[in-house]
Design a protein around this motif. Structure first.
Motif, PDB file in Angstrom:
ATOM      1  N   ALA A  46       0.847  -1.195   0.000  1.00  0.00           N
ATOM      2  CA  ALA A  46       0.000   0.000   0.000  1.00  0.00           C
ATOM      3  C   ALA A  46       0.880   1.242   0.000  1.00  0.00           C
ATOM      4  CB  ALA A  46      -0.910  -0.001   1.235  1.00  0.00           C
ATOM      5  N   ALA A  47       0.697   2.086  -1.010  1.00  0.00           N
ATOM      6  CA  ALA A  47       1.489   3.305  -1.143  1.00  0.00           C
ATOM      7  C   ALA A  47       0.575   4.517  -1.215  1.00  0.00           C
ATOM      8  CB  ALA A  47       2.358   3.234  -2.403  1.00  0.00           C
ATOM      9  N   PRO A  48       0.999   5.661  -0.656  1.00  0.00           N
ATOM     10  CA  PRO A  48       0.206   6.889  -0.801  1.00  0.00           C
ATOM     11  C   PRO A  48       0.053   7.247  -2.279  1.00  0.00           C
ATOM     12  CG  PRO A  48       1.943   7.164   0.847  1.00  0.00           C
ATOM     13  CD  PRO A  48       2.212   5.869   0.157  1.00  0.00           C
ATOM     14  N   LEU A  49      -1.046   7.846  -2.642  1.00  0.00           N
ATOM     15  CA  LEU A  49      -1.268   8.237  -4.037  1.00  0.00           C
ATOM     16  C   LEU A  49      -0.198   9.211  -4.527  1.00  0.00           C
ATOM     17  CD1 LEU A  49      -5.160   8.679  -4.060  1.00  0.00           C
ATOM     18  CD2 LEU A  49      -3.827   6.713  -4.832  1.00  0.00           C
ATOM     19  N   SER A  50       0.399   9.954  -3.594  1.00  0.00           N
ATOM     20  CA  SER A  50       1.415  10.936  -3.956  1.00  0.00           C
ATOM     21  C   SER A  50       2.801  10.316  -4.125  1.00  0.00           C
ATOM     22  CB  SER A  50       1.487  12.035  -2.890  1.00  0.00           C
ATOM     23  OG  SER A  50       1.788  11.465  -1.616  1.00  0.00           O
ATOM     24  N   SER A  51       2.955   9.049  -3.752  1.00  0.00           N
ATOM     25  CA  SER A  51       4.261   8.394  -3.822  1.00  0.00           C
ATOM     26  C   SER A  51       4.605   7.998  -5.256  1.00  0.00           C
ATOM     27  CB  SER A  51       4.263   7.153  -2.931  1.00  0.00           C
ATOM     28  OG  SER A  51       5.428   6.365  -3.170  1.00  0.00           O
ATOM     29  N   PRO A  52       5.888   8.110  -5.657  1.00  0.00           N
ATOM     30  CA  PRO A  52       6.310   7.610  -6.972  1.00  0.00           C
ATOM     31  C   PRO A  52       6.009   6.124  -7.156  1.00  0.00           C
ATOM     32  CG  PRO A  52       8.029   8.968  -5.982  1.00  0.00           C
ATOM     33  CD  PRO A  52       6.993   8.749  -4.930  1.00  0.00           C
ATOM     34  N   LEU A  53       5.931   5.384  -6.039  1.00  0.00           N
ATOM     35  CA  LEU A  53       5.648   3.953  -6.127  1.00  0.00           C
ATOM     36  C   LEU A  53       4.229   3.679  -6.614  1.00  0.00           C
ATOM     37  CD1 LEU A  53       7.335   2.688  -2.821  1.00  0.00           C
ATOM     38  CD2 LEU A  53       8.212   2.498  -5.154  1.00  0.00           C
ATOM     39  N   ALA A  54       3.359   4.654  -6.499  1.00  0.00           N
ATOM     40  CA  ALA A  54       1.963   4.449  -6.900  1.00  0.00           C
ATOM     41  C   ALA A  54       1.825   4.176  -8.392  1.00  0.00           C
ATOM     42  CB  ALA A  54       1.124   5.669  -6.515  1.00  0.00           C
TER      43      ALA A  54
END
Length: 308
Positions: free
Chosen positions: A176-184
């Motif tokens: 689970a990654a924040p929507l703002s994360s590059p991982l998203a």
């Protein structure tokens, strides 16, 4: 063996507890579904039975003494033990209780448990379902074995001969990654490629830092926080504080706030989630009804699954 005065009955003890709880004869009578005169008579009879004063008269009112409060404390314990003993006796004789205590993981309360409890209410409208939540199966199963709860919805593991378990679904893990994360933007994720990533974990269970380190040996995150429940964990992720490894069952509640990324096939891990009851009680009518509801849930879930 000390013999109890035969004039001290459970009905009189109930009257004492009700009067101390509700403060007036009329309110106590309403709670017991009787008359104020009957409550008054029971209290005076109880005084005669214990051979000491339990009340002071102030006008038309009865003011409980310290002795009354002491006896009421004992009465609550005795009545509670008697109630539990009668319930256990009925269960041993094959008669169902009118209450069902259901243990569950926090993460199953988002959609699984509400559906099951709604179905149980439709099937047995006079049955009172009580939900007891736990952080992990290791917290819930001891309570099941001690008789404090009747059934558990949690991860199923092989090898416990005391239990009868009904698998309900396989639950995949997600990153689970924040929507703002590059991982998203990732379609899949390989944890070993993201050493040092900030992570918030659960304090207990298979998604704790200790267990994640055992499952993903090449992943060395920076664990910035451990929390007690999955909802706090997901709120932190959605706020952009850190990422997390979570069970897929939490996705319906947070899919508009958090990006859930599946693991690469080589890293994927799943849990078998289901219903567990004590083998000694598997024929209990309430538990049979709960098992039937769980099986219907499984069939409906499978019918909704996309065909490949």
């Amino acid at each position: 063996m000390h013999r109890l005065n035969e004039d001290i009955s459970s009905r009189k003890l109930e009257a004492l507890v009700a009067y101390l709880d509700h403060k007036t004869l009329n309110a106590a009578a309403d709670a017991l579904n009787t008359s104020a005169v009957s409550v008054h008579r029971a209290l005076h009879s109880l005084e005669d039975s214990v051979r000491c004063s339990l009340f002071r008269h102030e006008g038309r009112g009865l003011v409980p003494t310290e002795a009354a409060h002491t006896l009421a404390g004992v009465a609550r314990d005795v009545l509670g033990r008697l109630d539990r003993g009668i319930e256990a006796t009925r269960i041993a004789a094959g008669y169902a209780s009118d209450r069902l205590k259901i243990g569950s993981l926090y993460s199953l309360t988002s959609h699984v448990l509400p559906e099951l409890i709604k179905s149980m209410n439709q099937r047995r409208p006079n049955l009172q379902c009580e939900l007891i939540l736990g952080k992990s199966r290791h917290e819930l199963l001891p309570r099941l074995k001690q008789g404090q709860i009747d059934a558990v919805f949690a991860e199923i593991l092989p090898g416990d001969s005391d239990l009868v378990s009904l698998p309900m679904f396989e639950d995949e893990s997600y990153f689970a990654a924040p929507l703002s994360s590059p991982l998203a933007a990732h379609e899949t994720i390989v944890l070993s490629e993201h050493v040092g990533e900030k992570l918030v974990t659960l304090a207990e269970g298979p998604f704790s830092a200790v267990h994640l380190a055992e499952r993903f040996k090449d992943f060395h995150p920076c664990v910035i926080m451990e929390v007690q429940d999955i909802f706090t964990q997901m709120n932190l992720v959605s706020s952009g504080v850190a990422c997390a490894v979570v069970p897929g069952r939490i996705r319906p509640m947070y899919q508009h706030l958090v990006r859930f990324i599946p693991f690469a096939e080589s890293e994927g891990a799943s849990q078998t989630i289901g219903l567990s009851v004590m083998k000694a009680r598997e024929r209990d009518p309430n538990l049979l009804a709960l098992s039937s509801v769980a099986r219907i849930f499984v069939r409906e879930r499978e019918s909704r699954a996309p065909r490949i």
